[in-house]
Design a protein around this motif. Sequence first.
Motif, PDB file in Angstrom:
ATOM      1  N   GLY A   1       0.819  -1.203   0.000  1.00 56.30           N
ATOM      2  CA  GLY A   1       0.000   0.000   0.000  1.00 56.30           C
ATOM      3  C   GLY A   1       0.851   1.250   0.000  1.00 56.30           C
ATOM      4  N   VAL A   2       0.253   2.319  -0.431  1.00 56.70           N
ATOM      5  CA  VAL A   2       0.872   3.653  -0.378  1.00 56.70           C
ATOM      6  C   VAL A   2      -0.168   4.589   0.227  1.00 56.70           C
ATOM      7  N   VAL A   3       0.183   5.218   1.338  1.00 53.70           N
ATOM      8  CA  VAL A   3      -0.703   6.170   2.004  1.00 53.70           C
ATOM      9  C   VAL A   3      -0.068   7.545   1.899  1.00 53.70           C
ATOM     10  N   SER A   4      -0.863   8.539   1.559  1.00 55.68           N
ATOM     11  CA  SER A   4      -0.307   9.865   1.293  1.00 55.68           C
ATOM     12  C   SER A   4      -1.045  10.958   2.048  1.00 55.68           C
ATOM     13  N   SER A   5      -0.318  12.004   2.375  1.00 56.65           N
ATOM     14  CA  SER A   5      -0.942  13.269   2.748  1.00 56.65           C
ATOM     15  C   SER A   5      -1.807  13.705   1.570  1.00 56.65           C
ATOM     16  N   PRO A   6      -2.932  14.370   1.816  1.00 59.60           N
ATOM     17  CA  PRO A   6      -3.807  14.778   0.700  1.00 59.60           C
ATOM     18  C   PRO A   6      -3.327  15.990  -0.089  1.00 59.60           C
TER      19      PRO A   6
ATOM     20  N   ALA B   1      -4.058   2.788  -2.125  1.00 60.62           N
ATOM     21  CA  ALA B   1      -3.476   4.130  -2.079  1.00 60.62           C
ATOM     22  C   ALA B   1      -4.462   5.166  -1.542  1.00 60.62           C
ATOM     23  N   PRO B   2      -4.727   5.135  -0.230  1.00 62.15           N
ATOM     24  CA  PRO B   2      -5.617   6.148   0.334  1.00 62.15           C
ATOM     25  C   PRO B   2      -4.850   7.407   0.730  1.00 62.15           C
ATOM     26  N   THR B   3      -5.577   8.452   1.041  1.00 63.53           N
ATOM     27  CA  THR B   3      -4.982   9.621   1.683  1.00 63.53           C
ATOM     28  C   THR B   3      -5.397   9.610   3.151  1.00 63.53           C
ATOM     29  N   ASP B   4      -4.611  10.284   3.982  1.00 59.46           N
ATOM     30  CA  ASP B   4      -4.906  10.335   5.408  1.00 59.46           C
ATOM     31  C   ASP B   4      -4.536  11.716   5.927  1.00 59.46           C
ATOM     32  N   SER B   5      -5.511  12.410   6.505  1.00 62.72           N
ATOM     33  CA  SER B   5      -5.243  13.746   7.046  1.00 62.72           C
ATOM     34  C   SER B   5      -4.299  13.696   8.235  1.00 62.72           C
ATOM     35  N   GLY B   6      -4.094  12.508   8.811  1.00 58.98           N
ATOM     36  CA  GLY B   6      -3.112  12.371   9.882  1.00 58.98           C
ATOM     37  C   GLY B   6      -1.698  12.619   9.412  1.00 58.98           C
ATOM     38  N   LEU B   7      -1.472  12.477   8.089  1.00 60.97           N
ATOM     39  CA  LEU B   7      -0.150  12.714   7.509  1.00 60.97           C
ATOM     40  C   LEU B   7      -0.040  14.086   6.860  1.00 60.97           C
ATOM     41  N   LEU B   8      -1.096  14.897   7.037  1.00 56.89           N
ATOM     42  CA  LEU B   8      -1.123  16.242   6.472  1.00 56.89           C
ATOM     43  C   LEU B   8      -0.029  17.101   7.097  1.00 56.89           C
ATOM     44  N   GLU B   9       0.438  18.081   6.341  1.00 55.69           N
ATOM     45  CA  GLU B   9       1.446  19.009   6.836  1.00 55.69           C
ATOM     46  C   GLU B   9       0.988  19.653   8.140  1.00 55.69           C
ATOM     47  N   CYS B  10       1.939  20.072   8.948  1.00 55.45           N
ATOM     48  CA  CYS B  10       1.613  20.786  10.187  1.00 55.45           C
ATOM     49  C   CYS B  10       0.724  21.990   9.871  1.00 55.45           C
ATOM     50  N   ASP B  11      -0.226  22.253  10.756  1.00 53.03           N
ATOM     51  CA  ASP B  11      -1.040  23.453  10.622  1.00 53.03           C
ATOM     52  C   ASP B  11      -0.250  24.616  11.217  1.00 53.03           C
TER      53      ASP B  11
ATOM     54  N   ALA C   1      -1.443   7.946  13.145  1.00 52.78           N
ATOM     55  CA  ALA C   1      -1.827   7.538  11.792  1.00 52.78           C
ATOM     56  C   ALA C   1      -0.904   6.445  11.260  1.00 52.78           C
ATOM     57  N   ILE C   2       0.396   6.621  11.442  1.00 55.27           N
ATOM     58  CA  ILE C   2       1.362   5.627  10.969  1.00 55.27           C
ATOM     59  C   ILE C   2       1.141   4.291  11.656  1.00 55.27           C
ATOM     60  N   ARG C   3       0.986   4.308  12.957  1.00 61.08           N
ATOM     61  CA  ARG C   3       0.798   3.048  13.693  1.00 61.08           C
ATOM     62  C   ARG C   3      -0.529   2.384  13.331  1.00 61.08           C
ATOM     63  N   ARG C   4      -1.554   3.159  13.087  1.00 59.11           N
ATOM     64  CA  ARG C   4      -2.853   2.597  12.695  1.00 59.11           C
ATOM     65  C   ARG C   4      -2.757   1.881  11.352  1.00 59.11           C
ATOM     66  N   HIS C   5      -2.159   2.540  10.364  1.00 56.26           N
ATOM     67  CA  HIS C   5      -2.013   1.904   9.048  1.00 56.26           C
ATOM     68  C   HIS C   5      -1.064   0.713   9.119  1.00 56.26           C
ATOM     69  N   ASP C   6      -0.002   0.831   9.898  1.00 50.48           N
ATOM     70  CA  ASP C   6       0.962  -0.258  10.004  1.00 50.48           C
ATOM     71  C   ASP C   6       0.294  -1.513  10.557  1.00 50.48           C
ATOM     72  N   ALA C   7      -0.513  -1.342  11.597  1.00 51.39           N
ATOM     73  CA  ALA C   7      -1.210  -2.481  12.187  1.00 51.39           C
ATOM     74  C   ALA C   7      -2.209  -3.082  11.194  1.00 51.39           C
ATOM     75  N   ALA C   8      -2.888  -2.226  10.426  1.00 47.93           N
ATOM     76  CA  ALA C   8      -3.866  -2.720   9.457  1.00 47.93           C
ATOM     77  C   ALA C   8      -3.192  -3.500   8.333  1.00 47.93           C
ATOM     78  N   PHE C   9      -2.077  -3.006   7.821  1.00 45.90           N
ATOM     79  CA  PHE C   9      -1.375  -3.718   6.756  1.00 45.90           C
ATOM     80  C   PHE C   9      -0.799  -5.032   7.267  1.00 45.90           C
ATOM     81  N   GLU C  10      -0.306  -5.029   8.491  1.00 42.46           N
ATOM     82  CA  GLU C  10       0.231  -6.270   9.059  1.00 42.46           C
ATOM     83  C   GLU C  10      -0.880  -7.295   9.250  1.00 42.46           C
ATOM     84  N   SER C  11      -2.027  -6.835   9.694  1.00 45.18           N
ATOM     85  CA  SER C  11      -3.157  -7.731   9.901  1.00 45.18           C
ATOM     86  C   SER C  11      -3.615  -8.369   8.595  1.00 45.18           C
ATOM     87  N   GLU C  12      -3.606  -7.577   7.526  1.00 44.31           N
ATOM     88  CA  GLU C  12      -4.095  -8.073   6.239  1.00 44.31           C
ATOM     89  C   GLU C  12      -3.055  -8.865   5.463  1.00 44.31           C
TER      90      GLU C  12
END
Length: 230
Positions: free
Chosen positions: A51-56, A77-87, A133-144
């Motif tokens: 998978g590839v996860v990106s800032s939007p 290849a989803p986007t995730d606002s958790g990886l969005l640039e700092c506000d 966000a990173i840990r959430r996606h990492d756990a999901a990819f490992e699970s799948e």
Amino acid sequence: MATVILVRHGRSTANTAGLLAGRVDGVNLDELGREQAAATGKRLAAVPLVGVVSSPLERCLQTAQFIIDRQPAAPYAPTDSGLLECDYGQWQGRSLKDLATEELWKVVQSQPSAAAFPGGESLAEMQARSVAAIRRHDAAFESEHGPGAVWAAVSHGDIIKSILADALGMHLDMFQRLNVAPASVSIVHYGPQRPSVYSINTEAGDLSWLAKAAHTGDAPVGGGSGHQAP
């Protein structure tokens, strides 16, 4: 757990202009940035990504596409606002030269954990949501896909620095010691006992060993024999 390849976007038009882009729309890769992203995509082609996860933001989406285009099978290849640039709030869109004269600049440099951008978020808040966000996606990819899964996250310099600081067990006040260049690659494996940081801010080198990497969760006493390409 799985292994994440942290990729910063290639050089952007804002980087070239010396501006703090933040979340401004319409900031794209410049010509060099596209070349950098293409080179990173070629480098990652040796690794079958699940998978590839990106800032939007555009500059990250463009970089992610260069990676996806070199994969034999189009990865999730989803986007995730958790990886969005700092506000960066009121700092957004201003020149770095002008910002360097602000009192807050000194805090950002010497005590990032105390830095909060006017009208925006704090660096501590930025780190918390990006690591989550990173840990959430990492756990999901490992699970799948299993513990050998490798995926990529395309994000921004301060975001990746904060993720690396967390993985290294560094206090946020030390994250400015890290450098993350445009289109660079850093690699973290989240094991059952601790994260293992395999690389930081690399711009070249063979990554094919990741396709067959074995992770036991234990640190090799004495340093180990290193990774061998398949």
